[in-house]
Scaffold this active site. Structure first.
Site, mmCIF file in Angstrom:
data_model
loop_
_atom_site.group_PDB
_atom_site.id
_atom_site.type_symbol
_atom_site.label_atom_id
_atom_site.label_comp_id
_atom_site.label_asym_id
_atom_site.label_seq_id
_atom_site.Cartn_x
_atom_site.Cartn_y
_atom_site.Cartn_z
ATOM 1 N N SER A 183 39.848 57.696 73.519
ATOM 2 C CA SER A 183 40.938 58.553 73.983
ATOM 3 C C SER A 183 41.048 58.445 75.509
ATOM 4 C CB SER A 183 40.699 59.987 73.508
ATOM 5 O OG SER A 183 41.841 60.780 73.674
ATOM 6 N N ASP A 197 47.886 59.022 64.326
ATOM 7 C CA ASP A 197 47.433 59.667 65.563
ATOM 8 C C ASP A 197 48.633 60.175 66.351
ATOM 9 O OD1 ASP A 197 46.192 60.435 67.922
ATOM 10 O OD2 ASP A 197 44.937 58.649 68.043
ATOM 11 N N HIS A 245 43.744 61.069 65.036
ATOM 12 C CA HIS A 245 43.068 60.828 66.304
ATOM 13 C C HIS A 245 41.551 60.797 66.171
ATOM 14 C CE1 HIS A 245 42.931 60.578 70.649
ATOM 15 N NE2 HIS A 245 42.128 61.620 70.713
#
Length: 717
Positions: free
Chosen positions: A546, A631, A686
């Protein structure tokens, strides 16, 4: 002999290469990948997945050994701690072969009358993905509400069931994850998203005999940079509705036993001022940074609530200090538990404050730490009058440990410690804290854990980093990590600026106009590991997920030669283009973290480090990119674009890293021509896979890539 790419890959022609096949001359930025509904997009991602599977085929046996080695070290049957509530004791159990837990309860004092009240393993059997956003028991413990995501896109369905064995009912769909009960046993509160998946409103849902009435709007946030959240004080007196951006907050209060009451603003928002509340009967406790960069703790008499300028009546309890940041406060009827972070040690502490009837402090002490550095947190404490605190401790060498701390006797009782099996025990590990010197002279903490018998020798190393949002990388124990450590890898963490490891100043020094500090800190951490003899400079791999993917990829743009490989998991790499699109989830709320590119200076600054905007002819090391189709935080197209662009650059330089079958040099270092791989999970969001076994298998694949890059794929653990 090193693991070789399979024959069909070694003879791959340009026409078989996904990047060659799907390249569009009129779109060199590969922006067409952003069209989620274009079947060509899924064709491209599936082609890249097939290529990734072909490349990994020679390592499949290693992946399975890592996976089963991990399972052999772990206690697969997991029994959660039992938590006594007012009427029932609740806990979770996960069976040996289960991905998800089953929740149980028994009447307090009658453990033989256990009954299951939520079987998530059974519910997950109907879906490829399952994630529970929130679970909430009604105050009388007769009803359970929970929010459930079965796609991975963080959009939730609200369920309700009568305990223990009522049929689950769908109350609402397409809501946010957060839910909470009022104290009347008949009202649920929930969050709702806007078109950008921002929790922009809180609603009240009346219930009667388990049937829902018409939802009523409680609070709406119009500012697109603010998100709404909800909670309840441990005293059960107040519902707290918080509206917050990255640097400003505002709280609204509703009496918990009268949820239809209009919310009352505790103190109107003031730009750059954050505050959080807790409550003891007669007083509110305000943790805030108003004229206090590192936060201070004030108290306000409850009877003064609603006055024109409540801040003028706040009385100091813990003053602002230069060397510590106040991170949280938990109120009990006897006093407070305060979390504070030492800037110099980069270490969190829990502080006990007992208060008398006149609000004088009668006890002020820090709880002891098991070692330095470590993590220490307050566990579940549902009872307002409890004088036995549950604590959670862990470190890089200490498995997760739950303790009960008696405030009266000072005695500690071990409740549970994560069991570790296999030939590598926690006591055979050693953790060191070193300090790197960054480009501007700042000292950056670096943690490194390794086998004790290998300490003192330069080791192949995996360097992990995040460095955003003020998130803290306090030490954590990982069973999966033991597979790397057993094979002679050192695991290091760079506690870079932008994170919260050294308190609020550390966060502020790595955001907005200071963001570049994070990248320099990460590279400085890498160099310090080599200079101080911990790491082999030719065999250091980097990992970032991320915003950590932004950290690592931006660092690679600055110094690609510093690492032999990188794993980038759902990496945030198209920063400028993402921040220029306010219709994407998260974007507007992120302006105070990265900057608003509508401002020329912010646009220039972001453009100077956005990884996709700073690729150059210099070759990157071996790269394994991972994305998720559902995501909503970092869309699948960000790692996909980086994959395509890197492959094109590699080809223009005459490289064949994606199809290389060069023998590894005799010294065991990775070959010069290195693969660029993309794997997209088409059924996840995610956080990746929701089931634990699939998540562990995905982790084994990452570790196999890392071991290959470090020249250790044939070494047994």
């Amino acid at each position: 002999m090193k693991a070789q790419p399979p024959r069909d890959q070694a003879t791959e022609t340009p026409a078989d290469d996904p990047v060659t096949r799907f390249r569009r001359a009129d779109d060199p930025g590969w922006h067409w990948l952003e069209n989620h509904n274009d079947p060509t997009v899924t064709d491209f991602l599936e082609a890249a997945n097939r290529e990734s599977r072909r490349w990994f085929a020679p390592l499949d046996d290693l992946v399975e050994r890592l996976y089963h080695g991990h399972l052999a070290r772990r206690e697969l049957a997991v029994h959660g701690l039992r938590t006594p509530l007012d009427h029932y004791t609740v806990w979770s159990e996960t069976a040996v072969d289960a991905d998800y837990p089953v929740w149980w309860r028994h009447p307090n004092g009658d453990p033989d009358a256990a009954e299951c009240f939520l079987d998530l393993e059974a519910r997950a059997s109907e879906h490829d993905f399952l994630e529970v956003g929130d679970m909430a028991l009604s105050p009388d413990e007769a009803w359970l509400a929970w929010s459930e995501d079965t796609r991975g896109d963080e959009t939730y369905t609200l369920y309700l069931k009568h305990l223990p064995d009522g049929e689950p009912r769908v109350l609402l769909e397409e809501i946010g994850p957060e839910i909470g009960w009022a104290e009347d046993d008949a009202t649920l509160l929930f969050t709702h998203y806007d078109a950008t998946q921002r929790p922009e409103s809180i609603w009240r849902l009346p219930l009667e005999a388990g049937r829902a009435g018409e939802p009523a709007l409680v609070l709406r946030e119009e500012d697109p940079e603010f998100w709404l959240g909800l909670g309840k004080t441990r005293s059960r007196e107040w519902l707290i509705l918080e509206s917050a951006s990255k640097d400003t907050s505002e709280s609204h209060l509703i009496p918990a036993r009268a949820p239809a009451t209009a919310p009352r603003c505790f103190r109107p928002r003031e730009g750059g001022v954050e505050y959080a509340l807790d409550h003891r009967p007669g007083h509110f406790y305000v943790l805030h940074n108003r004229e206090a960069t590192h936060f201070r703790l004030d108290v306000l008499a409850e009877q003064r609530l609603g006055e024109a300028d409540p801040a003028s009546d706040w009385q100091p309890l813990i003053a602002h200090r230069d060397d510590d940041t106040l991170e949280g406060v938990d109120a009990f009827d006897w006093g407070l538990v305060v979390a504070e972070r030492d800037h110099h040690e980069a270490q969190v502490h829990l502080r006990i404050l007992e208060l008398d009837a006149d609000h004088a402090i009668t006890r002020d002490e820090r709880l002891p730490l098991p070692e330095l550095p470590c993590s220490l947190a307050l566990g579940d404490a549902p009872h307002f009058d409890s004088r036995r605190l549950r604590l959670r401790e862990e470190s890089f060498t200490l498995p997760v440990t739950w303790l009960e701390h008696d405030l009266d006797s000072g005695q500690r009782r071990l409740l549970k410690q994560q069991p570790i099996h296999g030939d590598l025990k926690p006591e055979q590990l050693v953790c060191e804290r070193l300090w790197a010197t960054s480009h501007d002279g700042e000292r950056v903490p670096v943690s490194v854990v390794m086998r004790a018998d290998l300490a003192g020798h330069p080791l192949p190393t995996l360097l992990y980093g995040y460095g955003a949002y003020g998130e803290v990388l306090d030490p954590w124990f990982s069973v999966a990590r033991l597979e790397l450590l057993a094979r002679g890898v050192a695991f290091a963490v760079a506690h870079v600026r932008g994170g919260g490891d050294r308190g609020e100043p550390w966060y502020l020094a790595g955001k907005l106009e200071h963001k570049a500090n994070s990248f320099h800190d990460f590279l400085a951490a890498r160099d310090a590991l080599v200079e101080k003899g911990f790491s082999d400079g030719e065999r250091i791999a980097a990992y970032g997920a991320s915003a950590g993917g932004l950290l690592v990829s931006a660092s690679l743009n600055l110094a690609p030669e510093a690492f032999c490989a990188a794993v980038l998991d759902v990496p945030f790499v198209d920063v400028l283009r993402t921040m220029e699109n306010p219709d994407l989830p998260l974007t507007t709320a992120e302006y105070t973290e990265w900057g608003d590119p509508r401002e020329p200076e912010a646009r220039r600054r972001i453009g100077n480090y956005s990884p996709l905007d700073n690729l150059s002819a210099q070759p990157w090391p071996a790269v394994f990119l991972q994305g998720s189709w559902h995501d909503t935080r970092v869309p699948y197209w960000e790692p996909a674009k980086l994959y395509a662009r890197l492959r094109e650059l590699d080809r223009h330089q005459g490289g064949e890293g994606h199809a290389s079958n060069d023998d590894r040099p005799a010294d065991g270092r990775p070959a010069d021509r290195r693969p660029i791989l993309l794997r997209t999970d088409m059924a996840a969001g995610h956080g990746g896979a929701s089931g634990r076994f699939k998540a562990w298998h995905d982790n084994a694949r990452q570790d196999a890539f890392i071991l290959w890059a470090l020249g250790l794929e044939h070494r047994e653990g």
